[in-house]
Scaffold this motif. Structure first.
Motif, PDB file in Angstrom:
ATOM      1  N   TRP A 237       0.748  -1.330  -0.140  1.00  0.00           N
ATOM      2  CA  TRP A 237      -0.185   0.074  -0.279  1.00  0.00           C
ATOM      3  C   TRP A 237       0.980   1.453  -0.215  1.00  0.00           C
ATOM      4  CZ3 TRP A 237      -4.091  -0.680  -1.845  1.00  0.00           C
ATOM      5  CH2 TRP A 237      -4.850  -1.648  -1.858  1.00  0.00           C
ATOM      6  N   GLY A 238       2.105   0.974   0.990  1.00  0.00           N
ATOM      7  CA  GLY A 238       2.490   1.963   0.510  1.00  0.00           C
ATOM      8  C   GLY A 238       3.751   2.179   1.941  1.00  0.00           C
ATOM      9  N   LEU A 239       4.543   3.185   1.689  1.00  0.00           N
ATOM     10  CA  LEU A 239       5.796   3.735   2.841  1.00  0.00           C
ATOM     11  C   LEU A 239       5.693   4.377   4.071  1.00  0.00           C
ATOM     12  CD1 LEU A 239       8.067   5.112   0.089  1.00  0.00           C
ATOM     13  CD2 LEU A 239       8.524   3.119   0.958  1.00  0.00           C
ATOM     14  N   VAL A 240       6.085   3.848   5.067  1.00  0.00           N
ATOM     15  CA  VAL A 240       5.546   3.779   6.349  1.00  0.00           C
ATOM     16  C   VAL A 240       6.963   4.265   6.902  1.00  0.00           C
ATOM     17  CG1 VAL A 240       3.485   2.654   6.458  1.00  0.00           C
ATOM     18  CG2 VAL A 240       5.340   1.573   6.845  1.00  0.00           C
ATOM     19  N   ASP A 241       6.990   4.647   8.443  1.00  0.00           N
ATOM     20  CA  ASP A 241       8.259   5.150   9.227  1.00  0.00           C
ATOM     21  C   ASP A 241       9.987   5.749   8.392  1.00  0.00           C
ATOM     22  OD1 ASP A 241       5.975   3.833  10.763  1.00  0.00           O
ATOM     23  OD2 ASP A 241       7.522   2.090  10.660  1.00  0.00           O
ATOM     24  N   ASP A 242       9.075   7.322   7.996  1.00  0.00           N
ATOM     25  CA  ASP A 242      10.271   7.928   7.246  1.00  0.00           C
ATOM     26  C   ASP A 242      10.994   6.520   6.200  1.00  0.00           C
ATOM     27  OD1 ASP A 242       9.519   9.851   8.639  1.00  0.00           O
ATOM     28  OD2 ASP A 242      10.527   9.236  10.212  1.00  0.00           O
ATOM     29  N   PRO A 281      -8.423  -3.609   3.009  1.00  0.00           N
ATOM     30  CA  PRO A 281      -8.269  -2.446   3.937  1.00  0.00           C
ATOM     31  C   PRO A 281      -8.371  -1.668   2.446  1.00  0.00           C
ATOM     32  CG  PRO A 281      -5.831  -3.798   3.575  1.00  0.00           C
ATOM     33  CD  PRO A 281      -6.692  -4.529   3.389  1.00  0.00           C
ATOM     34  N   THR A 282      -8.215  -0.036   2.326  1.00  0.00           N
ATOM     35  CA  THR A 282      -8.515   0.671   1.841  1.00  0.00           C
ATOM     36  C   THR A 282      -7.625   1.807   2.685  1.00  0.00           C
ATOM     37  OG1 THR A 282     -10.743   0.172   1.146  1.00  0.00           O
ATOM     38  CG2 THR A 282      -9.527   2.545   0.882  1.00  0.00           C
ATOM     39  N   PRO A 283      -6.398   2.073   1.404  1.00  0.00           N
ATOM     40  CA  PRO A 283      -5.013   3.182   2.630  1.00  0.00           C
ATOM     41  C   PRO A 283      -5.971   4.484   2.943  1.00  0.00           C
ATOM     42  CG  PRO A 283      -4.246   2.395   0.335  1.00  0.00           C
ATOM     43  CD  PRO A 283      -6.027   1.525  -0.277  1.00  0.00           C
ATOM     44  N   LEU A 284      -5.007   4.698   3.752  1.00  0.00           N
ATOM     45  CA  LEU A 284      -5.049   6.169   3.601  1.00  0.00           C
ATOM     46  C   LEU A 284      -3.702   6.829   3.435  1.00  0.00           C
ATOM     47  CD1 LEU A 284      -7.842   6.559   6.770  1.00  0.00           C
ATOM     48  CD2 LEU A 284      -7.904   6.860   3.876  1.00  0.00           C
ATOM     49  N   MET A 285      -3.028   7.791   2.692  1.00  0.00           N
ATOM     50  CA  MET A 285      -2.105   8.500   2.337  1.00  0.00           C
ATOM     51  C   MET A 285      -1.722   9.463   2.139  1.00  0.00           C
ATOM     52  SD  MET A 285      -1.058   5.721   0.959  1.00  0.00           S
ATOM     53  CE  MET A 285       0.196   5.880   0.492  1.00  0.00           C
ATOM     54  N   ILE A 293      -0.708   7.175   6.158  1.00  0.00           N
ATOM     55  CA  ILE A 293      -0.830   6.795   7.277  1.00  0.00           C
ATOM     56  C   ILE A 293      -2.341   6.826   8.085  1.00  0.00           C
ATOM     57  CG2 ILE A 293       0.427   9.298   7.285  1.00  0.00           C
ATOM     58  CD1 ILE A 293      -3.104   9.547   6.838  1.00  0.00           C
ATOM     59  N   GLY A 294      -2.839   5.922   7.281  1.00  0.00           N
ATOM     60  CA  GLY A 294      -4.085   4.585   7.809  1.00  0.00           C
ATOM     61  C   GLY A 294      -4.419   4.265   7.267  1.00  0.00           C
ATOM     62  N   PHE A 295      -6.230   3.732   7.630  1.00  0.00           N
ATOM     63  CA  PHE A 295      -6.510   2.601   6.617  1.00  0.00           C
ATOM     64  C   PHE A 295      -8.117   3.099   7.012  1.00  0.00           C
ATOM     65  CE2 PHE A 295      -4.775   0.679  10.688  1.00  0.00           C
ATOM     66  CZ  PHE A 295      -6.447  -0.382  11.005  1.00  0.00           C
ATOM     67  N   GLU A 310      -1.724  12.565  16.419  1.00  0.00           N
ATOM     68  CA  GLU A 310      -2.222  13.202  15.936  1.00  0.00           C
ATOM     69  C   GLU A 310      -3.107  13.513  15.478  1.00  0.00           C
ATOM     70  OE1 GLU A 310      -0.809  18.192  14.836  1.00  0.00           O
ATOM     71  OE2 GLU A 310       0.632  17.063  13.796  1.00  0.00           O
ATOM     72  N   LEU A 311      -3.505  13.281  13.864  1.00  0.00           N
ATOM     73  CA  LEU A 311      -4.500  13.282  13.782  1.00  0.00           C
ATOM     74  C   LEU A 311      -5.607  12.107  13.766  1.00  0.00           C
ATOM     75  CD1 LEU A 311      -2.957  12.159   9.543  1.00  0.00           C
ATOM     76  CD2 LEU A 311      -3.870  14.389  10.667  1.00  0.00           C
ATOM     77  N   ASP A 312      -5.528  11.248  14.517  1.00  0.00           N
ATOM     78  CA  ASP A 312      -6.479  10.238  15.050  1.00  0.00           C
ATOM     79  C   ASP A 312      -7.154  11.079  16.622  1.00  0.00           C
ATOM     80  OD1 ASP A 312      -7.988   7.591  15.600  1.00  0.00           O
ATOM     81  OD2 ASP A 312      -6.528   7.781  18.204  1.00  0.00           O
TER      82      ASP A 312
END
Length: 642
Positions: A237-242, A281-285, A293-295, A310-312
């Motif tokens: 789905w994508g990159l995470v953790d910097d 899941p559907t990714p949140l980018m 940054i979420g799903f 913070e977003l949560d």
């Protein structure tokens, strides 16, 4: 856009005034369908429909420049949009073209990316010269430091060695011209880049095999994870953790769920406590870092889970302040000062807000349905029942406005969803709401095979394409008969209406229960699954997906005929209405034509062709046609007053 009606033998009924008012209100496209704020928080883009088609309204949040409209391009639908900088908004468009191939003429869907320059009002089609590619919408980096460029992925497939390849191009946002940035090796399916355009990870598939690999490009290029997957492959789905790991959805096996794969060690670990059991899941980018940054999940209503605390916290505070059951952050400025928000309650149209975090102000932007006041919105109620084999089935019943389950019985419409790998939810449904506004109850069952209830429930639908998946809507203790037992549904029969697989299910309901089915409407529906799969334009993975649901396509003729409506037209007692878009490439119009030819001059059959329309009822005219035609059918064959 013209609508051509091909009538064999049918009724000619003028819809009542009440039905016509409902059609006018519910066939309208959403007033707002997407809301995004620019990275600097200066401009608001709103998906709008002021002229009855999907367009984009731009608002200068300072109030200096007023409003601008990005119109729908001739011959294209606008599907979605995103900001890549304060100056450039890119939007995605779709159309269908007919191409002459060695196997004959075929319709193909074409998707393109358009860059709109907010400073000049000029637009450019990106990669416009690459005419042989069907889908050019993959933006892989915003290229910080190159304000007039983005990086885009150009995937290709080699028939000779059955290999996917991908290349990355720098694309000029003013001219649409492209320059090669990196060309991958023959077995690299996807590349993942940071915001500067550096490749961080590779997804590889060994040509012609089921081998699947993740390679790290952090430092030395190296293999960090591999596996063998026959039908469903893991999805990165994508990159995470910097950029130190990738988020991967594993469909099966010991790592099943949404996981984290470390690009240094290859170690698989939990990404989030709520993600471990997720199958689809559907990714949140993040629109700025391009990290996951979420799903998103659907549990009745859409539920967003943020990895970012913070977003949560912001989402939770806004949900409480607005008093809504569900809320998601649709976008935010790069400094996280300005946010756009979508909020809703069960069965209600969504509302969109602008949140200024600096001063704490929340401002209403628009609602999904500006023409509908609260008293006009039918109630949508979750209804659970037990199937004949003990499986619990979740469904939604939409009732006439102001009515309750205890005020039945109601004349009832069964409306199975399409997919079948999909689900009905508690969100507002314009189609069901229209029928409820007329006075009908509408049952939408999440039959076995639907998503949203776990892998075991989804797998319970395998091999049950024309059987248990259909009977879950109807049989014994199920669906309609459960509503009859509760005195919600009138016991003297129902009408079945559905689209795509839902259209097929509606047709099969008429075969499973001919005495109780009073009318049938199938929109863009499958009528012969075996002709559908043998059309010749699909790959082995597509075939494998469908065979899961309907079983071996090489089964005997009697068994094939049993679940093929187009081969059982002589068994229909109820009137049948078929509606099909002539530019539908998901379920080609030939599926409805097969049924029409088999029906011959049978009474109580009508076939309507929607010219220039595709599978998704994207236009006001398409929705209006569906509601008008089905309302006329209901008025004659399932009248509210006998």
């Amino acid at each position: 856009m013209r609508i051509i009606s091909i009538v064999l033998v049918w009724f000619l009924v003028v819809p009542s005034v009440m039905a016509q008012v409902s059609v006018d209100r519910f066939s309208e496209l959403p007033s707002a369908w997407q809301v995004e704020v620019s990275p600097g928080g200066t401009t608001l883009a709103v998906g709008c429909t002021p002229r009855g088609v999907r367009e984009i309204c731009l608002y200068d949040l300072s109030g200096v420049e007023g409003t601008k409209l990005i119109p729908q391009p001739d011959g294209f639908f606008i599907t979605e949009f995103r900001w890549v900088s304060d100056r450039y908004l890119v939007f995605f468009v779709y159309t269908v073209i007919n191409l002459s191939m060695s196997s004959g003429n075929h319709d193909y869907g074409i998707s393109r990316t358009v860059a709109y320059d907010t400073s000049t009002g000029q637009s450019a089609i990106l990669m416009g010269d690459e005419r042989q590619y069907f889908d050019l919408t993959y933006i892989v980096s915003v290229l910080e430091g190159s304000p007039d460029e983005i990086a885009m992925d150009l995937p290709t497939f080699s028939v000779s060695d059955r290999c996917y390849r991908t290349s990355i191009y720098n694309v000029d946002l003013q001219t649409g011209e492209m320059e090669l940035r990196e060309r991958s090796t023959s077995n690299v399916d996807s590349l993942f880049l940071d915001t500067l355009g550096n490749v961080v990870a590779e997804y590889r598939n060994e040509c012609g095999t089921d081998d699947w690999e993740i390679w790290s490009r952090v430092g030395e290029r190296r293999l960090v994870f591999e596996g063998v997957y026959e039908v469903d492959r893991p999805q990165i789905w994508g990159l995470v953790d910097d950029y130190q790991a990738v988020a991967v959805s594993f469909p099966s096996g010991e790592n099943q769920g949404l996981k984290r794969v470390d690009l240094e060690t290859g170690v698989v670990s939990d990404l989030h406590p709520a993600a471990s059991a997720l199958i689809n899941p559907t990714p949140l980018m993040d629109p700025h870092s391009q990290e996951l940054i979420g799903f998103m999940e659907i549990e009745g209503l859409r539920t967003d889970t943020y990895l970012d605390e913070e977003l949560d916290g912001i989402a939770g505070s806004l949900r409480n302040a607005l008093g809504r059951e569900a809320l998601n952050l649709t976008s935010w400025s790069a400094d996280r000062r300005v946010f756009t928000v979508e909020a809703t309650n069960s069965g209600e149209p969504s509302a969109y807000y602008l949140f200024d975090r600096e001063n704490g102000e929340v401002t209403m932007i628009a609602t999904e349905r500006d023409s509908l006041a609260s008293p006009d919105v039918p109630e949508r109620i979750e209804f659970t029942y037990t199937a004949r084999d003990g499986l619990e089935i979740h469904s939604y019943v939409t009732l006439p406005p102001g009515r309750t389950l205890d005020e039945g019985p109601f004349r009832t419409i069964l409306m199975p969803h399409g997919g079948p790998r999909s689900q009905d939810t508690a969100h507002f449904d314009w189609w069901a709401a229209h029928y409820a506004s007329l006075g009908y109850a509408v049952l939408q069952a999440n039959y076995r095979g639907s998503t949203g209830y776990g892998l075991e429930f989804e797998q319970a639908g395998y091999g049950e394409y024309g059987d248990a998946m259909v009977l879950d809507v109807l049989d014994v203790l199920d669906g309609w008969r459960a509503l009859v037992a509760r005195n919600v549904a009138a016991p003297d029969g129902y009408c079945a209406i559905g689209a795509s697989y839902g259209g097929y299910s509606a047709l099969m309901l008429g075969l499973h229960a001919p005495e109780e089915t009073r009318c049938i409407a199938a929109i863009n529906g499958v009528t012969n699954p075996y002709a559908f799969i043998s059309a010749g334009r699909y790959n082995d993975r597509f075939t494998g997906y469908w065979e899961r649901y309907w079983g071996d396509r090489f089964r005997g003729d009697d068994e094939r005929d049993r679940i093929t409506p187009a081969r059982r037209t002589s068994d229909y007692r109820a009137p049948v209405l078929l509606i099909h878009g002539d530019e539908d490439i998901n379920v080609p119009i030939g599926q409805s034509r097969l049924f029409r030819r088999a029906m011959g001059s049978r009474e109580s059959f009508r076939f309507v062709v929607m010219e220039g329309e595709d599978h998704y009822l994207r236009t006001h005219q398409a929705r209006r046609t569906v509601l008008e035609e089905t309302s006329s059918m209901l008025e004659q064959y399932l009248p509210l007053q006998d």
